[in-house]
Design a protein around this motif. Structure first.
Motif, mmCIF file in Angstrom:
data_model
loop_
_atom_site.group_PDB
_atom_site.id
_atom_site.type_symbol
_atom_site.label_atom_id
_atom_site.label_comp_id
_atom_site.label_asym_id
_atom_site.label_seq_id
_atom_site.Cartn_x
_atom_site.Cartn_y
_atom_site.Cartn_z
ATOM 1 N N THR A 166 0.842 -1.195 0.000
ATOM 2 C CA THR A 166 0.000 0.000 0.000
ATOM 3 C C THR A 166 0.873 1.238 0.000
ATOM 4 O OG1 THR A 166 -0.122 0.282 2.398
ATOM 5 C CG2 THR A 166 -1.657 -1.307 1.409
ATOM 6 N N SER A 167 0.240 2.397 0.112
ATOM 7 C CA SER A 167 0.985 3.661 0.161
ATOM 8 C C SER A 167 1.677 3.867 1.500
ATOM 9 C CB SER A 167 0.046 4.841 -0.121
ATOM 10 O OG SER A 167 -0.990 4.900 0.865
ATOM 11 N N ALA A 168 1.351 3.030 2.483
ATOM 12 C CA ALA A 168 1.968 3.144 3.811
ATOM 13 C C ALA A 168 3.105 2.136 3.944
ATOM 14 C CB ALA A 168 0.929 2.887 4.898
ATOM 15 N N PRO A 169 4.242 2.552 4.481
ATOM 16 C CA PRO A 169 5.367 1.622 4.661
ATOM 17 C C PRO A 169 4.962 0.436 5.530
ATOM 18 C CG PRO A 169 6.062 3.890 5.035
ATOM 19 C CD PRO A 169 4.564 3.917 4.947
ATOM 20 N N ASN A 170 5.408 -0.755 5.117
ATOM 21 C CA ASN A 170 5.211 -1.992 5.887
ATOM 22 C C ASN A 170 3.745 -2.421 6.002
ATOM 23 O OD1 ASN A 170 8.014 -2.180 6.451
ATOM 24 N ND2 ASN A 170 7.763 -0.723 8.143
ATOM 25 N N VAL A 171 2.894 -1.858 5.159
ATOM 26 C CA VAL A 171 1.479 -2.251 5.159
ATOM 27 C C VAL A 171 1.123 -2.783 3.773
ATOM 28 C CG1 VAL A 171 -0.907 -1.525 5.494
ATOM 29 C CG2 VAL A 171 0.914 -0.520 6.889
ATOM 30 N N PHE A 172 0.556 -3.978 3.750
ATOM 31 C CA PHE A 172 0.150 -4.644 2.523
ATOM 32 C C PHE A 172 -1.367 -4.850 2.549
ATOM 33 C CE2 PHE A 172 4.511 -5.577 3.333
ATOM 34 C CZ PHE A 172 5.129 -5.742 2.108
ATOM 35 N N ALA A 173 -1.934 -5.107 1.386
ATOM 36 C CA ALA A 173 -3.370 -5.432 1.307
ATOM 37 C C ALA A 173 -3.556 -6.507 0.255
ATOM 38 C CB ALA A 173 -4.204 -4.202 0.988
ATOM 39 N N ALA A 174 -4.550 -7.373 0.463
ATOM 40 C CA ALA A 174 -4.777 -8.489 -0.459
ATOM 41 C C ALA A 174 -6.229 -8.928 -0.397
ATOM 42 C CB ALA A 174 -3.852 -9.650 -0.102
ATOM 43 N N GLY A 175 -6.658 -9.610 -1.466
ATOM 44 C CA GLY A 175 -8.007 -10.164 -1.501
ATOM 45 C C GLY A 175 -9.062 -9.185 -1.964
ATOM 46 N N ASP A 176 -10.299 -9.402 -1.514
ATOM 47 C CA ASP A 176 -11.451 -8.627 -1.990
ATOM 48 C C ASP A 176 -11.356 -7.140 -1.703
ATOM 49 O OD1 ASP A 176 -12.289 -11.202 -2.413
ATOM 50 O OD2 ASP A 176 -14.176 -11.024 -1.328
ATOM 51 N N CYS A 177 -10.563 -6.753 -0.707
ATOM 52 C CA CYS A 177 -10.549 -5.356 -0.270
ATOM 53 C C CYS A 177 -9.654 -4.470 -1.111
ATOM 54 C CB CYS A 177 -10.127 -5.256 1.199
ATOM 55 S SG CYS A 177 -8.389 -5.674 1.505
ATOM 56 N N CYS A 178 -8.802 -5.027 -1.960
ATOM 57 C CA CYS A 178 -7.786 -4.193 -2.629
ATOM 58 C C CYS A 178 -7.955 -4.162 -4.134
ATOM 59 C CB CYS A 178 -6.379 -4.674 -2.258
ATOM 60 S SG CYS A 178 -5.833 -6.142 -3.156
ATOM 61 N N SER A 179 -7.495 -3.072 -4.728
ATOM 62 C CA SER A 179 -7.385 -2.984 -6.185
ATOM 63 C C SER A 179 -5.910 -2.988 -6.537
ATOM 64 C CB SER A 179 -8.057 -1.717 -6.718
ATOM 65 O OG SER A 179 -7.360 -0.557 -6.320
ATOM 66 N N PHE A 180 -5.588 -3.611 -7.653
ATOM 67 C CA PHE A 180 -4.181 -3.839 -7.979
ATOM 68 C C PHE A 180 -3.977 -3.799 -9.494
ATOM 69 C CE2 PHE A 180 -6.522 -7.756 -7.599
ATOM 70 C CZ PHE A 180 -6.159 -8.481 -8.726
ATOM 71 N N PRO A 181 -2.757 -3.523 -9.958
ATOM 72 C CA PRO A 181 -2.478 -3.522 -11.395
ATOM 73 C C PRO A 181 -2.128 -4.931 -11.867
ATOM 74 C CG PRO A 181 -0.556 -2.737 -10.196
ATOM 75 C CD PRO A 181 -1.627 -3.006 -9.164
ATOM 76 N N LEU A 182 -2.617 -5.285 -13.039
ATOM 77 C CA LEU A 182 -2.316 -6.592 -13.629
ATOM 78 C C LEU A 182 -1.311 -6.422 -14.758
ATOM 79 C CD1 LEU A 182 -5.742 -8.465 -13.882
ATOM 80 C CD2 LEU A 182 -3.682 -9.257 -12.706
ATOM 81 N N PRO A 183 -0.082 -6.871 -14.589
ATOM 82 C CA PRO A 183 0.931 -6.696 -15.626
ATOM 83 C C PRO A 183 0.545 -7.286 -16.975
ATOM 84 C CG PRO A 183 1.956 -7.351 -13.558
ATOM 85 C CD PRO A 183 0.472 -7.467 -13.353
ATOM 86 N N VAL A 184 -0.138 -8.446 -16.981
ATOM 87 C CA VAL A 184 -0.475 -9.090 -18.246
ATOM 88 C C VAL A 184 -1.476 -8.271 -19.042
ATOM 89 C CG1 VAL A 184 -2.405 -10.483 -17.386
ATOM 90 C CG2 VAL A 184 -0.991 -11.340 -19.274
ATOM 91 N N TYR A 185 -2.186 -7.338 -18.386
ATOM 92 C CA TYR A 185 -3.114 -6.442 -19.069
ATOM 93 C C TYR A 185 -2.591 -5.009 -19.079
ATOM 94 C CZ TYR A 185 -6.333 -10.362 -18.996
ATOM 95 O OH TYR A 185 -6.901 -11.594 -19.191
#
Length: 410
Positions: free
Chosen positions: A265-284
């Motif tokens: 995420t935009s915060a150091p040492n904080v990650f997000a995963a699953g239904d709650c997050c939006s993410f970039p897909l390299p293959v697209y």
């Protein structure tokens, strides 16, 4: 204040997979998994199917003994009031605080609410949790009348299950057809026909004017003037990511908690995963998406764990969805919207596959439907073709005599 370690907020499929992945990747420090439900992390796909059919208990991701053996501190029925990024801790509703070295937000999603559907008698329901499924199970059965608002995966799976239990079922969908989002029309047509064959009433392309709940039922008034009464209404019009804690902490949002290709995420040492997050897909080409899918939750939980330990791996998965309705299984791999060409391949019996190509002829998605696992192997091979950005021969794609594996080799 507990000793700092790896803390996972959200005890669902994603959070549980992340906790075990931390251990399998060699981390031996404290791991804390926090969830607001009273149940151990469980599988959600059965909630609209077997849980309603046989009333069985929830299917846990792992038994409690596995968490104990892995020395994972599972805290259930606990709410988190706030995230403090400055001194890296969570404030809990029970007054405790938990420090973290790294934090994973796996807070999932919640049902999108239908405006004006908050009623006193509890006849308008939503399906997201095991407790929701238990509640709905008590309301369906022979001679019961059920209306489902929304013809997406959850709504249609619930419709199929309710019919198997003898319910009279009406599905109401504002869009012009079922499965409007993410499923090709040809496959949606097969699903529609099967529901009609099973006695489900499908009302597509019509909105709801009002719902009037009484002690004995719910009166439904549609925009086209139709009026009817049912015993129970279940609303399934999508889900919204749980982002309130992240937003309050100042973490960037973008249709969910915004993460980069490593789930940071935009915060150091904080990650997000699953239904709650939006993410970039390299293959697209870095297109940002948010997926509400079982396999995505598992894959991202494991990836987040590795990256919390410094692996710095990039997302490389292909979006994948499936749905079981009656004896039919539909599967979709990739993102078909924007495809320029669709090629059909007929396989065993009445099963078929659709391959979706972009303007450059690159395979960007594949979808299929059939009984049981008829199309499963081909969809799995199609995922590999999509990941490899293959430009297949459309004639070869259409021919059931040409093995997809040969196109991958080519």
């Amino acid at each position: 204040m507990s000793t700092a370690g790896m803390v996972i907020l959200g005890a669902g499929e994603c959070g549980a997979c992340a906790a075990f992945a931390l251990r399998s990747n060699g981390y031996d420090g404290p791991v804390t998994l926090i969830g607001n439900e009273s149940h151990l992390p469980y599988e959600r796909p059965p909630l609209s199917k077997t849980t309603l059919v046989d009333g069985a208990g929830h299917k846990p991701v792992a038994p409690i003994e596995a968490y104990r053996e892995a020395k994972i501190d599972v805290r259930l029925g606990v709410m988190v009031d706030s995230i403090s990024l400055g001194d890296s801790h969570l404030s809990l509703s029970d007054g405790n605080r938990i420090s973290f070295e790294k934090l994973l937000l796996a807070t999932g999603a919640r049902p999108r609410r239908l405006p004006g559907s908050e009623f006193a008698h509890g006849r308008v329901k939503y399906l997201r949790t095991f407790d929701d499924a238990v509640d709905i199970r008590s309301s369906i059965g022979p001679v019961r009348r059920l209306a489902i608002i929304g013809a997406g995966f959850i709504g249609l799976e619930l419709a199929a299950t309710a019919r198997s239990l003898g319910c009279d079922v009406t599905v109401i969908e504002a869009q012009s057809r079922v499965l409007q989002r993410g499923v090709p029309e040809a496959i949606a047509a097969v699903i529609s026909a099967r529901h009609l064959q099973e006695g489900v009433v499908l009302r597509c392309g019509v909105g709801i004017s009002s719902l009037i709940e009484t002690e004995t039922g719910v009166e439904i008034n549609l925009a086209d003037g139709t009026e009817f009464t049912v015993d129970t209404v279940v609303v399934g019009i999508g889900a919204m990511p749980n982002t309130a804690l992240a937003e309050a902490a100042g973490i960037d949002l973008d249709n969910g908690i915004a993460v980069d290709e490593t789930l940071s995420t935009s915060a150091p040492n904080v990650f997000a995963a699953g239904d709650c997050c939006s993410f970039p897909l390299p293959v697209y080409g870095g297109r940002r998406v948010r997926l509400e899918a079982w396999r995505n939750a598992r894959d991202q939980g494991a990836l987040a764990a590795r990256n919390m330990l410094g692996a710095n791996e990039v997302i490389n998965s292909i979006p994948y969805f499936w749905s079981d309705q009656y004896d039919l299984t539909l599967q979709v791999a990739g993102l078909a919207d924007g495809a320029a060409t669709t090629v059909r391949r007929d396989v065993d019996g009445d099963a078929f596959l659709l391959f979706h190509l972009n303007a450059d002829g690159v395979l960007v998605a594949a979808s299929g439907i059939g009984r049981g696992l008829t199309v499963a192997r081909d969809i799995k091979l199609a995922e590999r073709l999509i990941a490899s950005k293959v430009v297949p021969n459309p004639v070869a794609l259409a021919s059931p005599d040409v093995r997809l594996k040969t196109l991958l080799a080519g």
